[in-house]
Design a protein around this motif. Structure first.
Motif, PDB file in Angstrom:
ATOM      1  N   THR B 471       0.816  -0.946   0.049  1.00 55.45           N
ATOM      2  CA  THR B 471      -0.094   0.040   0.133  1.00 55.45           C
ATOM      3  C   THR B 471       0.742   1.153  -0.007  1.00 55.45           C
ATOM      4  OG1 THR B 471      -1.391  -1.237   1.324  1.00 55.45           O
ATOM      5  CG2 THR B 471      -2.064   1.003   1.171  1.00 55.45           C
ATOM      6  N   LEU B 475       0.834   3.853  -3.308  1.00 54.17           N
ATOM      7  CA  LEU B 475       0.055   5.173  -3.163  1.00 54.17           C
ATOM      8  C   LEU B 475       0.960   5.882  -2.511  1.00 54.17           C
ATOM      9  CD1 LEU B 475      -3.084   3.415  -1.647  1.00 54.17           C
ATOM     10  CD2 LEU B 475      -3.040   4.739  -3.692  1.00 54.17           C
ATOM     11  N   GLY B 476       2.149   5.852  -2.273  1.00 49.70           N
ATOM     12  CA  GLY B 476       3.169   6.776  -1.957  1.00 49.70           C
ATOM     13  C   GLY B 476       2.942   7.635  -0.610  1.00 49.70           C
ATOM     14  N   TYR B 477       2.316   6.692   0.335  1.00 47.19           N
ATOM     15  CA  TYR B 477       2.074   7.246   1.684  1.00 47.19           C
ATOM     16  C   TYR B 477       2.815   6.598   2.755  1.00 47.19           C
ATOM     17  CZ  TYR B 477      -2.176   9.992   0.386  1.00 47.19           C
ATOM     18  OH  TYR B 477      -3.022  10.684   0.004  1.00 47.19           O
ATOM     19  N   LEU B 490      -8.025   8.257  -0.651  1.00 44.13           N
ATOM     20  CA  LEU B 490      -7.466   7.658  -1.650  1.00 44.13           C
ATOM     21  C   LEU B 490      -8.421   7.372  -2.874  1.00 44.13           C
ATOM     22  CD1 LEU B 490      -6.242   4.390   0.468  1.00 44.13           C
ATOM     23  CD2 LEU B 490      -4.861   6.504  -0.313  1.00 44.13           C
ATOM     24  N   ARG B 525      -2.883   8.987  -5.834  1.00 46.87           N
ATOM     25  CA  ARG B 525      -1.776   8.836  -4.847  1.00 46.87           C
ATOM     26  C   ARG B 525      -1.517  10.004  -4.120  1.00 46.87           C
ATOM     27  NH1 ARG B 525       0.542   7.186  -9.707  1.00 46.87           N
ATOM     28  NH2 ARG B 525       0.677   5.079  -9.916  1.00 46.87           N
ATOM     29  N   LYS B 526      -0.459   9.946  -3.180  1.00 51.21           N
ATOM     30  CA  LYS B 526      -0.061  11.159  -2.452  1.00 51.21           C
ATOM     31  C   LYS B 526       0.024  12.331  -3.029  1.00 51.21           C
ATOM     32  CE  LYS B 526       2.779  12.610   1.562  1.00 51.21           C
ATOM     33  NZ  LYS B 526       3.669  12.252   2.375  1.00 51.21           N
ATOM     34  N   ASP B 556      -3.088  -2.206  -9.353  1.00 51.18           N
ATOM     35  CA  ASP B 556      -2.720  -1.159 -10.464  1.00 51.18           C
ATOM     36  C   ASP B 556      -3.138  -1.859 -11.644  1.00 51.18           C
ATOM     37  OD1 ASP B 556      -1.974   0.692 -12.158  1.00 51.18           O
ATOM     38  OD2 ASP B 556      -0.054   1.225 -11.228  1.00 51.18           O
TER      39      ASP B 556
END
Lengths: 115, 1105
Positions: B471, B475-477, B490, B525-526, B556
């Motif tokens: 995750t 998602l870049g978090y 999200l 994404r973030k 994805d």
């Protein structure tokens, strides 16, 4: 007296082909009276069936020419013949003969006029 | 007798005595009084009275004398007065005495004597006086002297006696009274003495009868008070007060005994109970119970058993006086004394035990017990343990009481003990489970982190609870940036608003599924970039009250979407291309067909002219090539039309069986040429009148059968039609085309229904064909609401099966079923054919109409069957035989029948797959009743069978002609060869003009006979028959032609021309075998319309390939 046959109907029936019409009228002129003679002979012979047959044939011939009255007269004789009642047949035959000759004359005149 | 009663009795004696005596005294006193009174009153008075009387009498005597003697008259008068006065006195006194003083008879006698005497003296006195009065003194004195003395003496004597009597009487009375008084007094004393005596005696007895028992009772009470409850209380059976008292004492004793018992019981129960409560294990519990209780029960042998909860087993936990306390056969619930005790939750015992059962022993000796019993320890209506006890005597009530008192407490105590032990067990278990849970959570966490998809766990409010490493990557978090946040961060902004609603709905119906089927999903994404995702959801039900969690798995799908897009675009392009192509081809169909029609029409016309053999050959080749080319073109055009989606079904009403027969008959020739049998059968329950696109149905059937024939070298091709289901006015039919041909390889089968494919390319070369047929058939079948499938074994044959849907029509089939059934009743037919399928089909048809059938597979066996039938008395009414059979063919068979002495008049119907000219003669020669072409049209078969079985008398039923090779012209006929039967020249002329003007070829016959002759020698496409003609009229001519045609030479359509347009005429024409009629005088459009209709009707099957 109105015309014995319907001009427009007849012309339509032969596709306005006078030559063809002339030919058929010629045939009627020849055969029609001889059938009448047949009828008369049959009446004389008391042959009701024969009367019926001849009258039927004459009717059929006449029917090609869109002539309702003549056709009816022929039908009348045919019926008498078929029913076996020849008593009124003679009179009816004369009527028929008259009508037939009238028709033939008119047809011939008509054709000649347009030839 | 009670004490009261005794005392009463005792006291009553003196009382009664007293009363009696009292009465006696009273009576006696009364009597005495009476007597005394009598003396006092009566006697004394009577004496006195007597005295007075005497005195008075004396006085009178004296007075009389005085009177007489006296010289003095005064004295005499005075004396006389006194004399008179005394006389009154005496009378009075006599009266008084008479009144009440007469005592007895003697007294009465003397009294009356007295009165007599007195009366006598009175008389004398009266005489004296009289004398005196008369002055006769001397006489008077003389009288007095003479009579008076005597009378006076008499008087004295009587008075004296009377007085003496009364004196004696008085004295006697007194003495009597005294005497009785004395005796009474004596009696009184005696009675008193007696009474006294009796009373005293009775008194002693009664008193003793009271005091003795009282004394004993007293002693008894003292004994009880000392604590001895055993000694029986005396006099409990007595019926008096002593008894009552004794019984009360007894009750008191019992009560005291009971109290004592209870005290004992409670004391011991409490003591034992507290000992039990201190037990730490079930075994210790048991040990304490047996050791405490057994001695109290009087000693013996005992054991305690525990019943395991939820199970049937019972184990012994302790024993007393047993050799090995912990063993012995472990009973089960319901088994044995203890088992029974536990199962039925009640005490149980055995008595009268055999010696070998058990021995109770002590160090000194041993003996078998006389009593064995078991008592349950019960908690909540079930026994958790039992105590078994064997002894020499049955426990008494005190001991039973102890058990009853103790056991409930003991049971609770045991139950609690067990629960405590169980609790400890559970605690240990929980600890173990807790450990296991911790371990599995670790595992879970590991899995989570290792997952290739992003896993996000969120709660009911949509807050993120847990995420995994993927995750973070996707998602870049960072993890901690996500946990606690709403999951909507999200979701792309445009769909964010709707997301909570979707979440809520999911929570209402949680299930494992993909999210948002059909929706394009994206995540953000973030850094704000969006990408497409595939999301799967699964619900997790958490245990510790956190409600339902949802695990979302993200993948994805950007790359995948891109590829899908490309594919979609390519597909669309390809489809468009196909559609364009098909549309083009469809539009071309007319353009292509027209020159083809021209070629074929001209070729046919040319074939009608006089040609040399060579020319005819060439032209036939041209014709067949043109046919083939046209069929190819039709296939291609059809296919393209289907692809362009331009095929539409054209439903019409049709009769199924007739259509099938018509469809198959052109094919039968082809089959026969190859030596392959072609047969068909329609199941009886398939409705005949249907509505559907029969044209397309035929197309499919012809395709399948054509293929079957093509790929079959020998054997048969059979088409079977059956009803799959019928609902309301819709039916689903299944058609199977089975052949015994070369078969199809399964691998190839799959490709077959695709366009342009054949089983293998070599077959194209060998067998020809475009390969389009099956593909078209498949499309058409599917269009008609069905499916097509193939089953095949290479080398054995193939079966193509397809289903179609039709609606049920309302047209009614031609022949009357009921008529047939009536006609066929009791009759039977022999069916002869070497091909089994054919036999079966014929049988089915004939049986369906009610005609019984016998089968034979050859002429020889056919004859045998005929013999057999007639021997059994059930002669065969009809023989239906195939023509082409090995060994003996149909003609030879018919010959054999005709020559047979018995069977020679059995009618024979011949079935053949093709017609040859020479057959006609043989048919007539052998008297064959009918000849039909195979495959046989059902209605035709029925009509012919009916005709044959009805016999010559039924000739009113006009035979329906046989269907033959109907001209399978690929082109709709434009030029006809017409036979015109008309006697009237004018009519002829008109008809000719009309017909020839339309381009048809017309032959004229002048009457019926000529028409019959002409039609026999030449073949025509159509006959126009005038009804009334000389020599033979149209009806008869028509009948004749039809009769001739029944030999299998082809059925020419006949249209009647009749001047009589009456209702019955039409029927007459139809009955004569005509197909239509037009009224005279003939009109062109009417005529042509009827021609077209009739030709279409009769000529259906103008085959499309």
């Amino acid at each position: 007296m109105a015309q014995a046959f319907s001009e427009t109907e007849l012309m339509d029936r032969v596709d306005n082909d006078i030559a063809f019409l002339a030919e058929t009228v010629e045939m009627l002129t020849g055969d029609g009276p001889s059938l009448v003679a047949d009828i008369r002979r049959a009446i004389g012979a008391g042959d009701a069936a024969g009367v019926g047959r001849a009258a039927h044939a004459l009717k059929g011939m006449i029917s090609n020419f869109c002539a309702p009255r003549a056709q009816a007269a022929a039908l009348e004789v045919e019926k008498l013949g078929k029913s076996g009642d020849l008593a009124p047949a003679a009179a009816a035959t004369e009527t028929l003969a008259t009508m037939l000759s009238g028709l033939i004359d008119e047809l011939n005149a008509f054709v000649k006029a347009r030839a | 007798m009670t004490i009261k009663q005794r005392l009463i009795l005792l006291l009553s004696i003196p009382l009664i005595t007293l009363c009696t005596l009292g009465a006696y005294v009273y009576i006696s006193a009364a009597q005495l009084e009476r007597e005394v009174r009598m003396v006092a009153d009566t006697q004394i008075e009577s004496l006195a009275t007597i005295g007075r009387i005497s005195r008075s009498l004396n006085a009178r005597r004296i007075n009389l004398r005085n009177c007489l003697i006296s010289q003095d008259s005064d004295e005499c008068a005075k004396a006389r007065e006194a004399f008179e006065a005394d006389r009154g006195n005496v009378v009075e006194l006599f009266r008084v005495y008479a009144d009440r003083l007469v005592t007895n008879d003697e007294d009465a006698r003397l009294f009356s004597q007295m009165q007599e005497a007195t009366r006598a003296w009175n008389t004398m006195a009266a005489n004296v006086l009289a004398d005196l009065d008369l002055g006769k003194r001397e006489q008077a004195v003389e009288r007095l002297g003479r009579e008076g003395d005597d009378l006076g003496v008499q008087l004295d004597r009587v008075a004296g006696a009377w007085l003496e009597l009364n004196e004696d009487a008085g004295r006697e009375m007194g003495a009597t009274a005294l005497g009785s008084l004395e005796s009474r007094r004596r009696l009184l004393v005696a009675v008193c003495m007696a009474a006294l005596g009796i009373t005293a005696l009775l008194g002693v007895i009664v008193l003793r009868s009271i005091s003795r028992p009282l004394d004993r009772l007293r002693r008894s009470v003292e004994t009880i008070a000392k604590g001895d409850y055993q000694a029986p209380v005396p006099f409990t059976a007595a019926s008096d007060e002593i008894g009552t008292l004794a019984r009360s004492v007894d009750v008191l004793k019992s009560g005291a005994a009971e109290t004592e018992r209870q005290r004992w019981t409670k004391l011991n129960a409490a003591r034992i109970a507290s000992a039990l409560q201190a037990a730490a294990t079930v075994e210790e519990f048991g040990r304490r119970l047996v050791s405490e209780l057994t001695p109290l029960l009087g000693g013996g042998v005992s054991a305690v058993y525990e019943a395991a909860p939820e199970s049937e087993s019972i184990r012994r936990v302790a024993g007393f006086g047993l050799a090995d306390a912990g063993s012995g056969a472990a009973p089960r619930r319901g088994e044995g004394l203890v088992g029974e005790c536990i199962a039925s939750v009640a005490a149980a015992n055995l008595t009268g035990l055999p010696p070998a059962y058990l021995t109770v022993s002590s160090g000194i000796g041993s003996a078998p017990p006389t009593f064995v019993g078991a008592w349950p320890l019960v908690v909540e209506n079930s026994a958790i343990a039992a105590f078994e006890f064997a002894s020499f005597r049955e426990p008494g009530p005190r001991e039973q009481g102890l058990i009853e008192e103790l056991f409930p407490i003991a049971a609770i105590s045991l139950d609690r003990l067990r629960r405590n032990l169980r609790t400890q067990e559970l605690l240990a278990e929980m600890q173990r489970q807790s450990e296991a849970l911790r371990a599995s959570e670790e595992e879970f966490r590991t899995l989570l982190e290792a997952a290739p998809d992003a896993l996000i766990i969120s709660d009911e409010q949509g807050r993120i609870v847990l995420v995994n490493a993927q995750t973070e990557r996707l998602l870049g978090y960072r993890r901690d940036e996500l946990i606690g946040q709403p999951i909507e961060i999200l979701v792309p902004e445009r769909t964010r608003a709707a997301h909570p609603g979707l979440r809520r709905r999911y929570h209402e119906n949680p299930e494992v599924r993909a999210m948002g089927s059909g929706m394009e999903l994206a995540a953000v994404r973030k850094d704000g970039t969006e990408f497409s995702v595939e999301i799967s959801l699964s619900p997790l039900h958490k245990r510790d009250g956190r409600g339902m969690l949802v695990c979302s798995s993200l993948r994805d799908t950007t790359e995948r979407m891109r590829v899908q897009d490309e594919l979609r675009r390519a597909k669309q392009k390809a489809e468009e291309a196909t559609v364009a192509k098909s549309a083009f081809l469809a539009n071309m169909s007319h353009e292509i067909r027209t020159p083809m029609n021209g070629i074929m029409g001209m070729t046919e016309l040319a074939l009608d002219t006089d040609l040399s053999t060579e020319q005819r050959d060439y032209l036939n080749t041209v014709k067949s090539s043109a046919d083939a080319l046209l069929s190819l073109i039709n296939d291609i055009l059809d296919f393209s039309k289907i692809e362009a989606g331009r095929i539409e079904l054209d439903p019409v009403e049709f009769l199924l069986r007739d259509s099938m027969a018509d469809t198959l008959s052109p094919l039968s020739l082809r089959a026969a040429t190859k030596g392959v049998e072609l047969a068909y059968d329609v199941a009886p329950d398939v409705p005949d009148a249907l509505v559907g696109d029969v044209y397309r149905l035929r197309q499919v059937i012809v395709n399948l059968i054509g293929n079957a024939i093509k790929f079959t070298e020998h054997g048969e091709v059979v088409m079977s039609l059956r009803l799959v289901e019928r609902s309301g006015d819709e039916v689903m039919l299944e058609v199977a085309v089975r052949d015994t041909g070369i078969g199809i390889d399964p691998a190839a089968a799959a490709r077959l229904f695709k366009a342009f494919e054949q089983a293998e390319s070599s077959t194209t070369r060998k067998y020809g064909g475009t390969g389009l047929g099956l593909a078209i058939s498949k499309q058409l079948v599917e269009l008609m609401g069905g499916q097509i499938r193939l089953e095949s074994t290479p080398g054995s044959g193939s079966t193509f099966t397809f289903s179609v849907r039709f609606k049920v029509g309302t047209a009614r089939p031609s022949a009357s079923h009921d008529d047939a059934a009536k006609l066929f009743e009791g009759k039977s037919a022999l069916v002869v054919d070497d091909n089994r399928t054919n036999r079966r089909i014929l049988e089915t048809m004939l049986n369906h109409w009610g005609l019984k059938t016998i089968q034979a597979d050859s002429a020889k066996s056919g004859l045998t069957m005929l013999d057999r039938a007639s021997n059994a008395g059930q002669s065969v009414s009809l023989v239906v035989t195939d023509l082409h059979m090995p060994d003996t063919d149909g003609f030879e068979f018919a010959q054999a029948i005709r020559s047979h002495p018995i069977h020679r008049s059995v009618p024979v119907m011949l079935l053949s797959s093709s017609g040859t000219a020479g057959d006609q003669a043989r048919i007539v020669e052998l008297g064959i009743a009918a000849r039909l072409l195979k495959p046989v049209k059902q209605s035709l078969l029925l009509d012919n069978v009916m005709r044959v079985l009805a016999g010559p008398a039924r000739s009113a039923h006009v035979p329906v002609p046989v269907s033959d090779n109907v001209h399978p012209s690929a082109v709709a006929p434009k030029t006809l060869r017409i036979l015109l039967a008309e006697d009237n020249p004018v009519n002829q002329k008109f008809a000719l003009r009309v017909l020839e003007g339309a381009g048809h070829g017309v032959t004229v016959a002048n009457n019926g006979r000529e028409a019959v002759e002409r039609s026999a020698s030449e073949s025509f496409d159509l006959v126009l028959m005038d009804v009334q003609m000389p020599e033979m009229d149209g009806l008869e001519a028509s009948r004749t032609i039809r009769a001739r045609e029944s030999n299998g030479t082809g059925r020419v359509p006949i249209i009647a021309m009749t001047a009589n347009a009456m209702k019955g005429d039409r029927e007459m024409c139809i009955d004569s075998g005509m197909d239509g009629y037009v009224p005279k005088p003939v009109k062109r459009d009417v005529l042509f319309a009827e021609i077209e209709r009739v030709l279409k009707e009769v000529g259906r099957g103008a085959g499309v390939q």
